[in-house]
Scaffold this motif. Structure first.
Motif, short mmCIF file in Angstrom:
data_model
loop_
_atom_site.label_atom_id
_atom_site.label_comp_id
_atom_site.label_asym_id
_atom_site.label_seq_id
_atom_site.Cartn_x
_atom_site.Cartn_y
_atom_site.Cartn_z
N GLU A 32 -0.91 -4.94 2.39
CA GLU A 32 -1.87 -5.59 3.44
C GLU A 32 -1.20 -5.83 4.55
O GLU A 32 -1.97 -5.84 5.84
CB GLU A 32 -2.72 -6.73 2.67
CG GLU A 32 -3.87 -7.36 3.46
CD GLU A 32 -4.29 -8.46 2.62
OE1 GLU A 32 -5.13 -9.02 3.37
OE2 GLU A 32 -4.03 -8.49 1.33
N LYS A 33 -0.07 -6.72 4.73
CA LYS A 33 0.43 -7.04 6.14
C LYS A 33 0.89 -5.85 6.63
O LYS A 33 0.65 -5.84 7.88
CB LYS A 33 1.67 -7.94 5.49
CG LYS A 33 2.42 -8.52 6.70
CD LYS A 33 3.61 -9.59 6.24
CE LYS A 33 4.21 -9.92 7.42
NZ LYS A 33 5.06 -9.00 8.23
N LEU A 34 1.52 -4.88 6.12
CA LEU A 34 1.90 -3.63 6.81
C LEU A 34 0.79 -2.92 7.49
O LEU A 34 1.11 -2.64 8.52
CB LEU A 34 2.65 -2.78 5.72
CG LEU A 34 3.33 -1.68 6.41
CD1 LEU A 34 4.38 -2.04 7.15
CD2 LEU A 34 3.88 -0.57 5.49
N PHE A 35 -0.21 -2.82 6.79
CA PHE A 35 -1.36 -2.17 7.27
C PHE A 35 -2.02 -2.94 8.65
O PHE A 35 -2.73 -2.45 9.28
CB PHE A 35 -2.54 -1.88 6.34
CG PHE A 35 -2.21 -0.85 5.32
CD1 PHE A 35 -1.23 0.25 5.62
CD2 PHE A 35 -2.71 -0.76 4.06
CE1 PHE A 35 -0.71 1.00 4.74
CE2 PHE A 35 -2.22 0.06 3.15
CZ PHE A 35 -1.48 0.93 3.04
N LYS A 36 -1.96 -4.30 8.47
CA LYS A 36 -2.43 -4.92 9.55
C LYS A 36 -1.70 -4.99 10.73
O LYS A 36 -2.32 -5.10 11.86
CB LYS A 36 -2.61 -6.46 8.82
CG LYS A 36 -3.41 -7.36 10.05
CD LYS A 36 -3.41 -8.88 9.44
CE LYS A 36 -4.31 -8.91 7.96
NZ LYS A 36 -4.55 -10.16 7.44
N GLU A 37 -0.48 -5.00 10.65
CA GLU A 37 0.50 -5.38 11.81
C GLU A 37 1.00 -4.05 12.37
O GLU A 37 1.42 -3.91 13.36
CB GLU A 37 1.81 -6.16 11.50
CG GLU A 37 1.34 -7.56 10.68
CD GLU A 37 2.78 -8.24 10.40
OE1 GLU A 37 3.73 -7.61 10.58
OE2 GLU A 37 2.39 -9.48 10.28
N CYS A 38 0.99 -3.01 11.65
CA CYS A 38 1.76 -1.80 12.07
C CYS A 38 0.65 -0.70 12.34
O CYS A 38 -0.50 -0.72 11.64
CB CYS A 38 2.76 -1.36 10.96
SG CYS A 38 4.13 -2.53 10.66
#
Length: 743
Positions: free
Chosen positions: A23-29
């Motif tokens: 979730e953090k990866l999809f949101k920031e990258c």
């Protein structure tokens, strides 16, 4: 580590949460970054699997090897038990045979011991009788150590029974041979090919022969002095033929290596050996102090000679040497001195070495300072020649040359200084050993580079610039434009380059300008440069004013004002004055702007009309003033002048075009007025002065900041002419206007 374990986003942690991580990866990258990260994770996973597989294989191989080793050990232990049993049985057999032999020989044991003692005594006597020949053979074979051992072996017997006739001859023969042996052992000291091991053996043998240790010590140092003296002579002879690097290498491999060898040998032969062998502690300490004192004196005496040679070579090499080569040579020299400090513990050569290196850095800075001075002198010669050969003020295509000369002069000087700084940075490179010493850095960076080179050269710039205006007379080789150019050079150098050069120097050489009290302040340098620029500009104004004044003075002094004709035109000299002022204005405008003139002048046509109207009013007042029937009005006018503001002719000039031109015009008109006061005029002579002053008034107003100043001075000139006129009758202003317009 606890924080890393509890982090749910750490992919290597125990509490890793894949959903939160994704979730953090999809949101920031971005999509591209997610795909790259996926490829990276896949690659890391494959690498991890490969590593794990390799680790399993390695552990399996180790397990197999351990199993084979255990099997082999079982076999070896069985074989060893059999061999141990066989050895035990053999030892029992040997013990039984030994008991049988002891029982059999017990009766003849005492007889065998007696015969053995007699045999030993006979061998000793035989050794004593053969000792002289044995010693002689040992000496001839150069087996000195064995000869000394043989003698020491028999010395006690010879000393005890030396009074007996049979032993007395043997002792005397041995003493003769030993005397020859001692001479040969001492000869090793003066042998240049003798190694340290051979020297140590010679000293050891002499000490075993009871030679005085102090005498040997002094003799060894005396011989070493001769050998080192030969090295110094060779080094001095090779000084002129070799460069600084070869010279240092020759000194290190030759003189310093021999000196270190002498010191090491001295310690091994005398100090260390005496401490080990001498049971008398008090005598050992006395000799150790004596030997250390003599050794230190020996080292200092020879190192002083070596330092003198190095200093002379460094001084002679710096006149035309490369800085990098010099620094590398000095670094090798200093490294070797530090190595000697570890050997000669009671003497520190680093201080003397640093002193030589500091002097070398100082001389290098002086050399660069002289090169900078020579470069500046050559640049000034080129500028002077260019100003003398190029007509900067008459050709439009050459108008930019003055600015180009200024920029070129400044850029070449700044670049030259930067090149010098880059060259001297070699002294403080991190790989240079002596650069790490605070004593060197403080002296070299602050005293030599910043103060002795950069600040000193800037002072030289100002002193050289001031030297052009030190005399009251103008050198014909130095055109007035040179003073103007130098004044602008000083101003621009102060505003743009002084801070840059000082900051560059502080940055390159790690100088803390705020923490060092002894540094020359930037404000002091700026003040000196400002004063030089002011002095040059004032001198330029005086020279140009005197040049124009010279024309006006000659035009007044060479004319017969009592027999002149009625004026029909403006005199040529007045036109020349206006042209020269205009030419000066064009030249000054190339370097200085009208920063000081806040009032805008009107156009030429409107100004001319205004000048004519002003002139008419003035001339009408002049008629009423200077007619003989109006003496009271003249008195009132003169009283008004007494209380009017006094005009400073040679006042300080500001750094702008209008102020410069105003100063030149003031000097010119003041000279014109003083020359007019020394002449006597006829009516037509007065009218010619009237026409000339009006012509000057029409054209000089545009060059000054306050046009009333020109009106006042011209009015003074005309008034002086009226007072010196035999028939003071002025022309009609309209006629004067016509003549001036026609002129």
């Amino acid at each position: 580590m606890e924080e890393k374990k509890s982090n749910s986003l750490d992919i290597d942690g125990q509490n890793f949460n894949p959903n939160l991580y994704l979730e953090k990866l999809f949101k920031e990258c971005s999509l591209r970054q997610v795909m790259d990260h996926e490829a990276e994770v896949v690659k890391d996973t494959q690498t991890l699997h490969s590593d794990m597989q390799t680790l399993v294989y390695e552990n399996y191989n180790k397990f197999i090897s351990a199993t084979d080793t255990i099997k082999k050990m079982k076999t070896d232990f069985k074989k060893m038990e059999t061999e141990m049993d066989l050895l035990a049985s053999n030892m029992d057999s040997i013990t039984s045979f030994s008991d049988q032999i002891s029982t059999t020989l017990q009766g003849t044991r005492q007889q065998i011991s007696k015969l053995s003692g007699v045999h030993t005594l006979l061998k000793r006597l035989q050794f004593l009788f053969k000792l002289p020949s044995t010693l002689k053979n040992r000496v001839e074979e150069k087996n000195y150590a064995q000869a000394v051992q043989d003698y020491l072996h028999a010395q006690r017997v010879l000393t005890q029974y030396g009074n007996m006739a049979s032993f007395k001859g043997i002792q005397s023969d041995c003493e003769v041979i030993l005397k020859e042996l001692k001479i040969k052992l001492r000869g090793k000291f003066s042998n240049a090919d003798a190694t340290a091991k051979e020297l140590a053996e010679s000293v050891d043998l002499l000490l075993q022969l009871d030679e005085p240790a102090r005498e040997l010590c002094m003799e060894f140092l005396c011989c070493a002095e001769k050998r080192l003296g030969e090295q110094l002579v060779l080094l001095r002879d090779q000084s002129e033929q070799r460069d600084i690097t070869e010279f240092v290498d020759l000194g290190c491999t030759g003189f310093l290596s021999d000196l270190c060898l002498v010191v090491a040998s001295f310690h091994d032969m005398f100090i260390n050996r005496m401490n080990e062998n001498d049971d008398d502690v008090e005598n050992s300490e006395i000799f150790e102090n004596f030997a250390a004192k003599e050794l230190n004196s020996f080292i200092l005496q020879n190192m002083k000679k070596y330092f003198d040679l190095v200093k002379n070579k460094v001084d002679s090499e710096q006149d035309n040497g490369d800085t990098v080569v010099l620094v590398n040579a000095l670094d090798r020299f200093f490294r070797r001195l530090q190595a000697m400090n570890t050997l000669c513990r009671n003497v520190d050569f680093s201080e003397k070495g640093i002193e030589i290196i500091i002097n070398a850095g100082k001389r290098q800075c002086k050399m660069h300072l002289n090169l900078l001075k020579m470069h500046f002198a050559e640049s000034m010669t080129k500028v002077r020649q260019s100003l003398n050969t190029t007509k900067l003020i008459t050709q439009d295509k050459d108008d930019k040359n003055l600015n180009e000369l200024l920029v070129s002069l400044m850029m070449t000087i700044v670049e030259k200084i930067k090149g010098v700084l880059q060259d001297l940075v070699a002294f403080i490179q991190p790989d240079v050993t002596f650069a790490q010493k605070a004593q060197f850095r403080d002296s070299f960076c602050v005293d030599n580079v910043r103060e002795g080179l950069i600040v000193c050269f800037i002072h030289h710039l100002t002193a050289t610039a001031r030297s052009f205006c030190s005399n009251n007379t103008m050198d014909i080789k130095n055109p007035p434009t040179l003073m103007l150019l130098l004044s602008k050079f000083c101003i621009d150098f102060q505003t743009g380059n002084i801070h840059y050069l000082l900051s560059k120097t502080d940055e390159l050489f790690g100088i803390n300008s705020k923490g060092t009290i002894a540094l020359t302040k930037e404000s002091e340098i700026n003040t000196t440069m400002q004063e030089s620029a002011q002095e040059l500009l004032n001198y330029y104004v005086r020279i140009q004013g005197l040049n124009v004044s010279q024309m006006l003075r000659k035009s007044v002094e060479t004319r017969d004002w009592l027999h002149t004709i009625e004026p029909r035109t403006v005199r040529a000299v007045m036109k020349r004055v206006v042209e020269d002022i205009a030419a000066i204005d064009s030249t000054v405008a190339l370097l200085y702007e009208d920063q000081g003139n806040n009032t805008e002048h009107s156009s030429d046509s409107s100004r001319k009309t205004h000048s004519i109207s002003v002139s008419r009013h003035q001339y009408k007042s002049n008629w009423s003033t200077y007619t003989p029937n109006h003496l009271d009005s003249t008195l009132v006018s003169n009283m008004h002048k007494l209380f009017s503001e006094r005009i400073e002719i040679f006042s300080t000039v500001e750094f702008n075009k209008v102020s410069i031109l105003t100063g030149i015009i003031k000097i010119s008109l003041k000279t014109f007025m003083e020359c007019v006061r020394l002449k006597t005029y006829s009516k037509y002579g007065l009218q010619q002065i009237q026409v000339d002053t009006h012509y000057l008034q029409l054209y000089l107003w545009r060059f000054v900041a306050d046009e009333n100043l020109v009106h006042f001075l011209l009015d003074e000139i005309l008034g002086s002419a009226v007072h010196r006129c035999l028939e003071p009758v002025l022309m009609e202003p309209s006629v004067v206007d016509i003549i001036c317009e026609r002129g």
